[in-house]
Design a protein around this motif. Structure first.
Motif, PDB file in Angstrom:
ATOM      1  N   VAL A   1       0.875  -1.178   0.000  1.00 35.91           N
ATOM      2  CA  VAL A   1       0.000   0.000   0.000  1.00 35.91           C
ATOM      3  C   VAL A   1       0.911   1.226   0.000  1.00 35.91           C
ATOM      4  O   VAL A   1       1.709   1.417   0.916  1.00 35.91           O
ATOM      5  CB  VAL A   1      -0.933   0.024   1.221  1.00 35.91           C
TER       6      VAL A   1
ATOM      7  N   PHE B   1      -1.001  -1.669   5.519  1.00 35.86           N
ATOM      8  CA  PHE B   1      -2.441  -1.669   5.817  1.00 35.86           C
ATOM      9  C   PHE B   1      -2.733  -0.956   7.133  1.00 35.86           C
ATOM     10  O   PHE B   1      -3.779  -0.340   7.293  1.00 35.86           O
ATOM     11  CB  PHE B   1      -2.978  -3.106   5.859  1.00 35.86           C
TER      12      PHE B   1
ATOM     13  N   LEU C   1      -6.922  -8.347  -0.751  1.00 37.57           N
ATOM     14  CA  LEU C   1      -6.163  -7.193  -0.259  1.00 37.57           C
ATOM     15  C   LEU C   1      -6.887  -5.892  -0.575  1.00 37.57           C
ATOM     16  O   LEU C   1      -6.863  -4.950   0.218  1.00 37.57           O
ATOM     17  CB  LEU C   1      -4.764  -7.185  -0.866  1.00 37.57           C
TER      18      LEU C   1
ATOM     19  N   ARG D   1      -9.521  -5.372   1.920  1.00 39.91           N
ATOM     20  CA  ARG D   1      -8.915  -4.934   3.177  1.00 39.91           C
ATOM     21  C   ARG D   1      -8.581  -3.447   3.146  1.00 39.91           C
ATOM     22  O   ARG D   1      -8.800  -2.734   4.133  1.00 39.91           O
ATOM     23  CB  ARG D   1      -7.659  -5.766   3.434  1.00 39.91           C
ATOM     24  N   VAL D   2      -8.072  -2.943   2.016  1.00 37.24           N
ATOM     25  CA  VAL D   2      -7.776  -1.511   1.884  1.00 37.24           C
ATOM     26  C   VAL D   2      -9.062  -0.689   1.983  1.00 37.24           C
ATOM     27  O   VAL D   2      -9.111   0.329   2.683  1.00 37.24           O
ATOM     28  CB  VAL D   2      -7.037  -1.220   0.555  1.00 37.24           C
TER      29      VAL D   2
ATOM     30  N   GLU E   1     -10.251  -0.698   5.647  1.00 39.52           N
ATOM     31  CA  GLU E   1      -9.446   0.186   6.499  1.00 39.52           C
ATOM     32  C   GLU E   1      -9.788   1.657   6.252  1.00 39.52           C
ATOM     33  O   GLU E   1      -9.832   2.454   7.182  1.00 39.52           O
ATOM     34  CB  GLU E   1      -7.955  -0.055   6.261  1.00 39.52           C
TER      35      GLU E   1
END
Length: 137
Positions: free
Chosen positions: A73, A82, A112, A115-116, A119
């Motif tokens: 990221v 992350f 992923l 997940r980004v 968050e």
């Protein structure tokens, strides 16, 4: 003949172009373009964005994150991971309400990406978008 030489000598001393107004104008234009220029902040990494027919131009002021094919990221040219997404989004949204735009590589893992997005939303983002490129027609 003597009078002619005196007149010619007087005329040559007065000939000259005053360029100070021109210089003033150039500096005013330079200042105008510097002040009105908007700088686009890039993520600092090149990703292969997927194509989407519904691509639209989004706002210039935004939080621009990149997710590489290696699962990194990136924000502002450096890897934040992350764990850094939530704090970054919270800190930026305290100053101004801006959308989060994620530039995701086409080869990146979809887990992923989720997940980004998660968050960013946990950090307070209400508008999260994915950057794509328009297909060549």
């Amino acid at each position: 003949m003597g009078r002619f030489r005196e007149m010619a000598a007087d005329d040559s001393s007065d000939v000259g172009v005053d360029i100070s107004p021109l210089i003033d104008c150039v500096f005013i234009l330079l200042i105008f373009f510097i002040v009105t220029t908007t700088f686009v902040e890039e993520t600092g990494v090149e990703v292969d964005k997927p194509q989407a027919a519904s691509s639209v131009q989004l706002e210039k002021t935004s939080i621009l994150l990149a997710l590489t094919d290696k699962g990194e990221v990136i924000y502002g040219g450096r890897e934040i991971g992350f764990s850094g997404i939530r704090q970054l989004v919270k800190r930026t949204l305290q100053k101004e309400d801006v959308p989060v735009i994620i530039q995701v590589d086409a080869a990146a893992d979809s887990g992923l990406l989720v997940r980004v997005i998660d968050e960013a939303q946990l950090g307070g983002a209400t508008k999260v978008s994915l950057a794509t490129r328009k297909p060549q027609s």
